[in-house]
Design a protein around this motif. Structure first.
Motif, PDB file in Angstrom:
ATOM      1  N   THR A 209       0.846  -1.191   0.000  1.00  0.00           N
ATOM      2  CA  THR A 209       0.000   0.000   0.000  1.00  0.00           C
ATOM      3  C   THR A 209       0.880   1.238   0.000  1.00  0.00           C
ATOM      4  N   ALA A 210       0.686   2.093  -0.987  1.00  0.00           N
ATOM      5  CA  ALA A 210       1.562   3.245  -1.159  1.00  0.00           C
ATOM      6  C   ALA A 210       0.834   4.307  -1.970  1.00  0.00           C
ATOM      7  N   PRO A 211       1.321   5.549  -1.931  1.00  0.00           N
ATOM      8  CA  PRO A 211       0.756   6.568  -2.819  1.00  0.00           C
ATOM      9  C   PRO A 211       1.239   6.375  -4.248  1.00  0.00           C
ATOM     10  N   VAL A 212       0.470   6.860  -5.197  1.00  0.00           N
ATOM     11  CA  VAL A 212       0.908   6.879  -6.591  1.00  0.00           C
ATOM     12  C   VAL A 212       1.886   8.037  -6.808  1.00  0.00           C
ATOM     13  N   LEU A 213       1.627   9.166  -6.174  1.00  0.00           N
ATOM     14  CA  LEU A 213       2.474  10.347  -6.309  1.00  0.00           C
ATOM     15  C   LEU A 213       2.949  10.840  -4.947  1.00  0.00           C
ATOM     16  N   ARG A 214       4.163  11.342  -4.919  1.00  0.00           N
ATOM     17  CA  ARG A 214       4.691  12.046  -3.756  1.00  0.00           C
ATOM     18  C   ARG A 214       5.333  13.342  -4.236  1.00  0.00           C
ATOM     19  N   LEU A 215       5.275  14.371  -3.417  1.00  0.00           N
ATOM     20  CA  LEU A 215       5.891  15.649  -3.753  1.00  0.00           C
ATOM     21  C   LEU A 215       7.037  15.896  -2.785  1.00  0.00           C
ATOM     22  N   THR A 216       8.246  16.070  -3.319  1.00  0.00           N
ATOM     23  CA  THR A 216       9.417  16.277  -2.482  1.00  0.00           C
ATOM     24  C   THR A 216       9.460  17.718  -1.984  1.00  0.00           C
ATOM     25  N   PRO A 217      10.239  17.982  -0.933  1.00  0.00           N
ATOM     26  CA  PRO A 217      10.378  19.372  -0.460  1.00  0.00           C
ATOM     27  C   PRO A 217      10.917  20.304  -1.530  1.00  0.00           C
ATOM     28  N   GLU A 218      11.648  19.747  -2.510  1.00  0.00           N
ATOM     29  CA  GLU A 218      12.180  20.561  -3.603  1.00  0.00           C
ATOM     30  C   GLU A 218      11.158  20.816  -4.702  1.00  0.00           C
ATOM     31  N   GLY A 219       9.945  20.261  -4.547  1.00  0.00           N
ATOM     32  CA  GLY A 219       8.896  20.501  -5.528  1.00  0.00           C
ATOM     33  C   GLY A 219       8.904  19.552  -6.707  1.00  0.00           C
ATOM     34  N   ARG A 220       9.586  18.405  -6.577  1.00  0.00           N
ATOM     35  CA  ARG A 220       9.585  17.403  -7.638  1.00  0.00           C
ATOM     36  C   ARG A 220       8.610  16.294  -7.295  1.00  0.00           C
TER      37      ARG A 220
END
Length: 307
Positions: A209-220
């Motif tokens: 179980t995991a997200p499809v998308l993650r947003l890094t602190p750098e905005g990637r």
């Protein structure tokens, strides 16, 4: 130093020509005389990298340039490599991570896995063995820790022009989704509720179980995605996600297959593409007729990547 973000769908990953060092790299690799099994330990890989760099000083600059392209574009191509040499491939790739047999191939894992059509194979056990087009996906999404990098080296191409490689950046897909609905879909895809199941080998196992998308602190944007693995997870575990989450996956799939966001290119013999498997999805067009397109696939964990 700040880098310019590439335009969406703006062509194939940048290419680095290695023809000038082809013979030197091949000869240095041959002198080491190591088998694929002997190349598995990380210490051996780093020693091979050092030996190749000493024998071919231009390799150090090539690695630096490749790292810069990988950081900006999420993928880079090499042309004119001695792809018949496993030692040369593993030594070069050891500059970017740790090549590993873990999770590379089914049912037998191996450091260098041959991707070629097998017309006797049926079903979705290993999609790379078929001839059908492959939708954009990341490798190893059913593992708790997917591989950070993926390399595909071309031994034999499709002479009829089929089997074209495709790449799609997660940044581009997320931006297109946000433009459509102001962030509603990407917010859903960031939730850690999506069940990934391997088909058919892992259907009796608990899903990852995991997200499809993650947003890094750098905005990637980071991505974990394979449509059939999610469909299997939804079917076996229908109560873990809502209809809105499943619709978000459908929307993601639609945008990820948009030709306007897709870079399409052909790997010729001697070419290798290195992809950041957390930022870029890859796929291919249909392999035509009875063509024997053969690639070497190498998966890497992220240790050892130069800054």
């Amino acid at each position: 130093m700040e880098t310019t973000r590439p335009a969406a769908g703006s062509g194939a990953p940048p290419a680095l020509d290695t023809h000038a060092i082809h013979d030197g790299l091949r000869e240095a690799a041959e002198r080491l005389s190591l088998t694929a099994a002997e190349l598995e330990p990380s210490g051996v890989q780093q020693t091979v990298l050092e030996e190749l760099t000493q024998a071919v000083p231009a390799l150090a600059d090539l690695i630096r340039q490749a790292g810069e392209h990988l950081d900006v574009h999420g993928a880079v191509r090499f042309t004119g490599l001695p792809v018949a040499s496993d030692v040369a491939l593993i030594g070069l790739l050891a500059a970017f991570g740790r090549p590993t047999s873990r999770g590379n191939g089914a049912p037998a894992e191996r450091l260098i896995y041959e991707v070629a059509p097998d017309d006797a194979a049926t079903g979705p056990t290993n999609l790379s063995k078929g001839r059908a087009a492959q939708k954009p996906h990341t490798d190893s999404p059913v593992q708790h820790r997917p591989h950070e990098f993926l390399a595909l080296a071309c031994v034999t191409g499709d002479p009829a022009g089929g089997g074209l490689s495709t790449v799609v950046r997660a940044d581009d897909v997320a931006a297109a989704l946000d433009e459509r609905d102001g962030g509603t879909t990407t917010a859903l895809l960031r939730e850690e509720v999506f069940p990934f199941l391997d088909t058919p080998l892992g259907l009796d196992e608990p899903p990852v179980t995991a997200p499809v998308l993650r947003l890094t602190p750098e905005g990637r944007w980071r991505v974990r995605f394979r449509h059939d693995a999610l469909v299997a997870g939804f079917q076996r575990h229908p109560d873990v996600t809502s209809a809105a989450h499943r619709e978000a996956v459908d929307a993601f799939t639609t945008v990820a297959t948009d030709p306007a966001l897709t870079a399409t290119f052909q790997l010729a013999p001697g070419d290798m593409v290195l992809v950041d498997n957390t930022r870029v999805m890859h796929g291919r067009t249909e392999i035509t007729g009875t063509a024997e397109r053969r690639l070497k696939r190498i998966k890497l964990f992220g240790e050892g990547r130069p800054a």
